[in-house]
Enzyme design. Structure first.
Site, PDB file in Angstrom:
ATOM      1  N   ASP A 102       0.842  -1.203   0.000  1.00 30.54           N
ATOM      2  CA  ASP A 102       0.000   0.000   0.000  1.00 30.54           C
ATOM      3  C   ASP A 102       0.874   1.249   0.000  1.00 30.54           C
ATOM      4  O   ASP A 102       2.037   1.200   0.385  1.00 30.54           O
ATOM      5  CB  ASP A 102      -0.887   0.026   1.249  1.00 30.54           C
ATOM      6  CG  ASP A 102      -1.859  -1.135   1.269  1.00 30.54           C
ATOM      7  OD1 ASP A 102      -2.204  -1.638   0.189  1.00 30.54           O
ATOM      8  OD2 ASP A 102      -2.249  -1.542   2.379  1.00 30.54           O
TER       9      ASP A 102
HETATM   10  N1  URA Z   1      -1.168  -6.058   3.799  1.00 34.79           N
HETATM   11  C1  URA Z   1      -1.695  -4.816   3.812  1.00 34.79           C
HETATM   12  O1  URA Z   1      -2.742  -4.588   4.395  1.00 34.79           O
HETATM   13  N2  URA Z   1      -1.036  -3.841   3.165  1.00 34.79           N
HETATM   14  C2  URA Z   1       0.150  -4.030   2.546  1.00 34.79           C
HETATM   15  O2  URA Z   1       0.721  -3.085   1.993  1.00 34.79           O
HETATM   16  C3  URA Z   1       0.682  -5.321   2.535  1.00 34.79           C
HETATM   17  C4  URA Z   1      -0.007  -6.317   3.167  1.00 34.79           C
END
Ligand code: URA
Length: 238
Positions: A102
């Site tokens: 993310d």
């Molecule tokens: N899980 C998440 O919620 N976000 C990420 O960036 C990676 C794994």
């Protein structure tokens, strides 16, 4: 190098697909038809053709980035992408990130132009483990830890067993190490959210056999040959 690997790495499809191609009799090495996928060739001197077209071997790049927050895991976007951080790499235009972190997640991100390896590393079949350090609100009870470990119903799917270890607990939050073998959208955040402990920060410290180590945030390095070998073995490639 094996002929099937040479063709797969040059963009002619997966190992399985290029084996079929070789069997069909359209692949020649130095002018002679070869139907044996395991035939060894020298990429620097042998001339390989597919249906009369010469094949040019593509160099493979494997880069580990310590992604900072604020960058999108994508090759193109209106916002800043992780590719902006590695733009001085040769043949940059063929590189892409493997999987997704993310925008606000930091840590280990693999960037490569090896489509076959990337496909395997993100395919559920190979159950590539990913380890995250999550800073979450509040303190986790034993019951909540067990839930994370055994699987949580997130509505559209039930998470597979995870390894969970609480590292530190403060007045307001806890730092938890969590290892998952899946990579569903916002998975880690959704898992903690579901048990009432929203994630404040998320940082990935390992991906398959790769460890982030002390690579500074925002910096990248090329993987060593040994690291590439281990990663490929873990994904069933050799
Ligand atoms: N899980 C998440 O919620 N976000 C990420 O960036 C990676 C794994």
């Amino acid at each position: 190098m094996r002929l099937d690997r040479f063709l797969a790495e040059s963009g002619y499809g997966t190992r399985k697909e290029v084996k079929k191609l070789i069997k069909s009799g359209i692949v020649k090495v130095n002018g002679t038809t070869v139907r044996d996928a395991s035939r060894r060739i020298k990429p620097e001197s042998d001339i390989v053709t597919v249906d009369g077209d010469e094949v040019f071997h593509i160099d493979r790049f494997y880069i580990m980035l310590n992604k900072p927050a604020g960058y999108i895991t994508s090759t193109k976007d209106r916002e800043l992408t992780v590719m902006e951080l590695i733009c001085d790499v040769p043949r940059f235009e063929n590189l892409f990130p493997v999987g997704r972190l993310d925008k606000d997640t930091t840590g280990l991100l693999l960037i490569t132009n090896d489509g076959e390896l990337a496909h395997r590393l993100t395919h559920p079949k190979w159950k590539v483990p990913k380890v995250y350090l999550a800073t979450v609100e509040g303190k986790l009870s034993e019951k909540e830890i067990k839930k994370l470990q055994n699987g949580i119903n997130l509505g559209d799917f039930i998470t597979k067993p995870a390894r969970v270890k609480v590292l530190t607990e403060n007045r307001d939050d806890s730092q938890v190490e969590i290892e998952i073998t899946e990579g569903k959208y916002h998975q880690v955040k959704r898992m903690f959210e579901k048990i009432g402990h929203p994630v404040k920060r998320l940082h990935r410290v390992s991906f398959g056999t790769l460890k982030l180590g002390n690579l500074p945030e925002g910096e990248y390095r090329f993987l060593t040959e040994e690291e590439v070998k281990k990663l490929k073995e873990a994904a069933g490639l050799r």
